[in-house]
Write a protein that holds these residues in place. Structure first.
Motif, short mmCIF file in Angstrom:
data_model
loop_
_atom_site.label_atom_id
_atom_site.label_comp_id
_atom_site.label_asym_id
_atom_site.label_seq_id
_atom_site.Cartn_x
_atom_site.Cartn_y
_atom_site.Cartn_z
N GLU A 266 38.71 34.83 22.56
CA GLU A 266 38.20 33.47 22.43
C GLU A 266 38.56 32.90 21.06
O GLU A 266 38.86 31.72 20.93
CB GLU A 266 36.68 33.48 22.62
CG GLU A 266 36.05 32.12 22.64
CD GLU A 266 34.56 32.18 22.96
OE1 GLU A 266 33.98 31.13 23.30
OE2 GLU A 266 33.98 33.29 22.87
N TYR A 292 42.19 34.23 30.78
CA TYR A 292 40.78 34.51 30.52
C TYR A 292 40.55 34.65 29.01
O TYR A 292 41.42 35.16 28.29
CB TYR A 292 40.34 35.80 31.22
CG TYR A 292 40.44 35.74 32.72
CD1 TYR A 292 39.33 35.39 33.49
CD2 TYR A 292 41.64 36.02 33.37
CE1 TYR A 292 39.42 35.34 34.88
CE2 TYR A 292 41.73 35.96 34.76
CZ TYR A 292 40.62 35.62 35.51
OH TYR A 292 40.71 35.56 36.87
N PRO A 295 35.18 37.39 25.10
CA PRO A 295 34.11 36.86 24.24
C PRO A 295 34.06 37.61 22.91
O PRO A 295 33.39 38.63 22.77
CB PRO A 295 32.85 37.12 25.07
CG PRO A 295 33.19 38.32 25.90
CD PRO A 295 34.66 38.21 26.21
N CYS A 353 34.65 38.14 30.61
CA CYS A 353 35.59 37.07 30.26
C CYS A 353 35.32 35.79 31.05
O CYS A 353 34.77 35.82 32.14
CB CYS A 353 37.02 37.53 30.53
SG CYS A 353 37.53 38.94 29.53
N LYS A 354 35.76 34.68 30.47
CA LYS A 354 35.61 33.38 31.11
C LYS A 354 36.99 32.83 31.43
O LYS A 354 37.85 32.72 30.55
CB LYS A 354 34.88 32.42 30.18
CG LYS A 354 34.65 31.04 30.78
CD LYS A 354 33.88 30.14 29.81
CE LYS A 354 33.67 28.75 30.41
NZ LYS A 354 32.94 27.86 29.45
N GLN A 355 37.22 32.49 32.70
CA GLN A 355 38.53 31.97 33.09
C GLN A 355 38.73 30.57 32.53
O GLN A 355 37.83 29.74 32.52
CB GLN A 355 38.68 31.96 34.61
CG GLN A 355 40.09 31.55 35.06
CD GLN A 355 40.31 31.76 36.55
OE1 GLN A 355 39.41 32.22 37.26
NE2 GLN A 355 41.50 31.44 37.02
N GLN A 356 39.97 30.31 32.07
CA GLN A 356 40.32 29.03 31.49
C GLN A 356 41.06 28.18 32.52
O GLN A 356 41.83 28.69 33.33
CB GLN A 356 41.20 29.24 30.26
CG GLN A 356 40.55 30.09 29.19
CD GLN A 356 39.25 29.51 28.69
OE1 GLN A 356 39.22 28.43 28.10
NE2 GLN A 356 38.15 30.21 28.93
#
Length: 382
Positions: A266, A292, A295, A353-356
Motif C-alpha cells: 500500500e 492488490y 496493508p 489485501c484490497k483489490q484495486q
C-alpha cells in the motif's frame, strides 16, 4: 504439465536435498540464527543492509562466536545499503577475526563509476552445505511481523548441491573489485535431463546477474516463465515499474486466459516509486490484470507460475535491478515449497489485501497524476 518447461536453461539446474520457503521475519531469523550457531567450518554472508541495531548486533555476535570456534567467516555489506551503520560496528567484527569487505565505498577513487552499481544480493552459506537466499536485510524491522509495523519478506533455505551455486555468487564478489566479461556462470556439465534428475521434486536453479556480463539473465528467465504460463501468474513485489517487455508479456498472458495477479505494498519506503508504479498498474488493470494492495510494507519479491514454479530472491521489478544492481534469485518446482507459497498468496488476497480498480488512477488529483507521470518518465533513475 512438465515441471522443466518453466526453466529457460536446464543445464544449470541442480538438486537440493531440502528446500523450504520462509515467509516473514518470524520464520527467517530463527533459521538464520540456527545456521550460524551450528556453523563449524565456514560462514559466508553477503547483505545489502546490515543495520547497527539490536538484531544487527545479535547477528554480529553469532558471526564473532563462529569465528572464535575456528570458522572462516567472511562478510560483504553494501556501502549505500548500510550507510547508517557505524564503522565501529564493522570494525568490531574485523577485530574478532572476521574478514569484512565493504562493497563500492563512496570513498573510493572511482566512486563516479560505482555510484549506481550496488550489491543488492542477500545470501548466507554455512559450511558449504547450507544456504539462505532471499530479499531480507538484517535489521530490527525485518524481524517484526507486518502486523507490528515490520517489513515483510521471503527467503529460501536450502541444503545440498545447490549451495555450490549460492557460494559461487558470493565468491565472485569476494575475489573481484570489478566485473568483466571474462566471468562465466557456474554451470554443471552434466545433462540433468539425461541423468533422470527431473524426476526429483527438489530441482532448484540459482541465477545471478552481473554489472557488465549477462545483465539481462534474470529478466530473460522471468519472460520465459511468463510465456509458458497456462493458468496463472502471481507476482508480489515492492517496487513495480517493470520494463515494456515485462508489461507486454503480462498483457499477452491475460489475452491467453491466464489469471495474472500482482500484490504491491500500500505504501513502500520509496514514495517516488509508488507514484511511478501507478502509471503501470493503471494500464495493467485496464487490460484485465488483478492488482492488490498489501496493508503495510511487504518487501518480498516472488513469482509463482501455474502454481507449479516458484521464483524468489532480491530482484525488484524496477530499473535499479534491471540496470544497476547485483541480484540473485532461485527458481524451484519443489511441490511442498510451492504449495506453501500458494497457500500464503491466496490467504493474503482473501484475508489481507484490497483489490484495486481503475480508480487507482482516476481518483488521483491533477498534481498527483502529474508527479506520477514525471516519476515514471524518470523511472530509470529511481
Amino acid at each position: 504439465m512438465n515441471a522443466d518447461q518453466y526453466f529457460y536453461d536446464k543445464e544449470s539446474l541442480t538438486v537440493a536435498n531440502t528446500v523450504e520457503v520462509l515467509l516473514g521475519g518470524e520464520e527467517i531469523f530463527p533459521k538464520l540464527f540456527e545456521l550460524l550457531k551450528n556453523a563449524r567450518q565456514s560462514v559466508c554472508l553477503q547483505i545489502y543492509e546490515f543495520h547497527d541495531d539490536d538484531v544487527g548486533h545479535q547477528v554480529a555476535q553469532e558471526l564473532i562466536a563462529a569465528a572464535k570456534r575456528g570458522c572462516d567467516v567472511k562478510v560483504i555489506y553494501d556501502y549505500w545499503g548500510s550507510i547508517l551503520s557505524r564503522k565501529s560496528f564493522f570494525n568490531k567484527m574485523e577485530n574478532a577475526g572476521i574478514d569484512v569487505k565493504c562493497y563500492h565505498s563512496f570513498l573510493s577513487k572511482d566512486v563516479g563509476k560505482k555510484f549506481f552499481k550496488r550489491n543488492h544480493r542477500k545470501t548466507l552459506v554455512v559450511d558449504g552445505s547450507h544456504a539462505m537466499l532471499g530479499g531480507f536485510n538484517i535489521g530490527d524491522a525485518y524481524v517484526k511481523s507486518w502486523q507490528d509495523q515490520g517489513i515483510h519478506d521471503f527467503s529460501l533455505i536450502m541444503h545440498g548441491e545447490v549451495c555450490k551455486q549460492v557460494y559461487h555468487y558470493f565468491d565472485q564478489v569476494w575475489k573481484t573489485k570489478t566485473f568483466t566479461s571474462k566471468f562465466k556462470h557456474w554451470v554443471s556439465k552434466k545433462k540433468y535431463k539425461k541423468n533422470g534428475l527431473f524426476k526429483s521434486k527438489k530441482l532448484v536453479k540459482v541465477l545471478g546477474n552481473h554489472h557488465i556480463y549477462q545483465r539481462w539473465r534474470i529478466r530473460r528467465d522471468f519472460l520465459h516463465a511468463f510465456k509458458q504460463a497456462k493458468k496463472s501468474i502471481w507476482i508480489i513485489n515492492p517496487y513495480f515499474i517493470p520494463d515494456k517487455a515485462i508489461i507486454k508479456n503480462l498483457i499477452k498472458a491475460v489475452d491467453r486466459g491466464v489469471a495474472v495477479k500482482i500484490i504491491v505494498p500500500e505504501r513502500s519506503d520509496v514514495r517516488f516509486v509508488d507514484y511511478a508504479s501507478k502509471v503501470v498498474l493503471y494500464r495493467l488493470i485496464e487490460k484485465g490484470v488483478e492488482v492488490y494492495h498489501w496493508p503495510g510494507f511487504s518487501h518480498g519479491k516472488a513469482i509463482c507460475v501455474d502454481q507449479l514454479w516458484l521464483s524468489l530472491g532480491s530482484y525488484n521489478f524496477d530499473y535499479r535491478s534491471l540496470l544497476h544492481n547485483l541480484e540473485l534469485v532461485a527458481h524451484t518446482v519443489d511441490e511442498e515449497c510451492v504449495k506453501k507459497f500458494v497457500t500464503f498468496y491466496q490467504n493474503a488476497i482473501d484475508q489481507h489485501c484490497k483489490q484495486q480498480s481503475d480508480a487507482i488512477w482516476k481518483n488521483l488529483s491533477l498534481i498527483e497524476k502529474f508527479f506520477s507521470i514525471v516519476f515514471y518518465r524518470f523511472r530509470a533513475f529511481l
